[in-house]
Design an enzyme around this catalytic site. Structure first.
Site, PDB file in Angstrom:
ATOM      1  N   ARG A   1       0.816  -1.212   0.000  1.00  0.00           N
ATOM      2  CA  ARG A   1       0.000   0.000   0.000  1.00  0.00           C
ATOM      3  C   ARG A   1       0.847   1.258   0.000  1.00  0.00           C
ATOM      4  NH1 ARG A   1      -2.747  -3.269   3.447  1.00  0.00           N
ATOM      5  NH2 ARG A   1      -1.993  -2.233   5.324  1.00  0.00           N
TER       6      ARG A   1
ATOM      7  N   TYR B   1       0.221   4.409  -2.314  1.00  0.00           N
ATOM      8  CA  TYR B   1       0.102   5.786  -1.820  1.00  0.00           C
ATOM      9  C   TYR B   1       1.022   6.733  -2.588  1.00  0.00           C
ATOM     10  CZ  TYR B   1      -2.152   3.518   2.193  1.00  0.00           C
ATOM     11  OH  TYR B   1      -2.972   2.775   2.994  1.00  0.00           O
TER      12      TYR B   1
ATOM     13  N   TYR C   1     -12.337   9.148   1.198  1.00  0.00           N
ATOM     14  CA  TYR C   1     -13.410   8.531   1.978  1.00  0.00           C
ATOM     15  C   TYR C   1     -13.378   9.018   3.434  1.00  0.00           C
ATOM     16  CZ  TYR C   1     -16.163   4.823   4.196  1.00  0.00           C
ATOM     17  OH  TYR C   1     -17.093   4.123   4.925  1.00  0.00           O
TER      18      TYR C   1
END
Length: 266
Positions: free
Chosen positions: A114, A118, A140
């Protein structure tokens, strides 16, 4: 009121052309109505006197249809370039009036670190900012909670001497207080990310509410998991047992993403 946009060969899609006219229409309405405003094409990065880029980061809330503020909706409509990292329902609603919105979720992949994702997302956002465009990025929930990229791109934009700001959004923690009927003002609250709590010498405040975020990913130091694993959860329980008895009440909470759903409160 009317907004007018002329195709000059530089607009990549029909959707973007329509959006440019729509932005001009909003300027006509906000400027007093009963007028025609012509959309101006974005300047070339190499053109002399190019205006400076800018960035605004906004939150979709947990349920976009209920939590998105008028300010957030205005920023989404007005942006020249729009990026979204939101749940599929929010993305569908946003693309309903901004079909040119770029879905940053496509940078994720099974087994992919991840942290690499990013970095890719941050670079995608910064490119049009540095090219002199007015950029909005929608994340979100609250864009500044459990989110490295929003803080990173705001910091980088400001370091370039450009305007950048973050608008708050409704977070899962805000929903938790409402759904569980908890007031952090009565006992205090300590909020920690579960893996951070495991990996560092952090002691919980047993007199206060203790919120551990992202427990499903507890112990994922490789940043590749998207699901819970028994080993990580057992390590989390074992550490908590240093301060709490086995019968101590724990609530597993997950906010509802849709109005027809109920929050998970086990």
């Amino acid at each position: 009121s009317a907004g007018v946009c002329q195709y000059d060969g530089s607009t990549p899609t029909l959707e973007q052309l329509i959006h440019n006219a729509d932005r001009a229409l909003y300027r006509a309405k906000h400027g007093g109505r009963d007028q025609v405003v012509r959309a101006t094409p974005p300047p070339s990065p190499d053109a002399p006197g190019t205006r400076e880029g800018s960035l605004v980061v906004v939150g979709s809330g947990i349920q976009f249809g209920r939590h998105a503020s008028e300010r957030t909706l205005s920023e989404i409509r007005e942006a020249e370039v729009l990026f979204c990292l939101v749940d599929p329902f929010a993305l569908g609603m946003i693309q309903g009036f901004r079909p040119d919105a770029v879905n940053l979720g496509l940078h994720y992949a099974p087994g992919k670190d991840r942290r690499e994702t990013y970095r890719e997302i941050a670079e995608a956002i910064m490119a049009p900012v540095e090219a002199g465009r007015q950029v909005c990025a929608v994340f979100y929930g609250h864009p500044g909670v459990f989110a490295d990229v929003p803080h990173d791109v705001v910091r980088r934009t400001r370091e370039l001497g450009l305007k950048a700001r973050m608008e708050p959004g409704i977070s899962a923690e805000a929903c938790l207080y409402a759904d569980l009927g908890l007031d952090p003002g009565l006992r205090g609250v300590q909020s920690l990310e579960a893996t951070h709590f495991l990996a560092h010498d952090r002691e919980p405040d047993t007199a206060a509410l203790v919120l551990l975020g992202q427990v499903a990913l507890a112990g994922d130091l490789g940043c590749t998991r998207l699901h819970a694993e028994r080993e990580g959860l057992e390590a989390l329980v074992a550490k908590l047992r240093h301060w709490y008895p086995a019968e101590h009440e724990v609530v597993l909470y997950e906010a509802a993403q849709l109005p027809i759903d109920a929050p998970r409160m086990e």
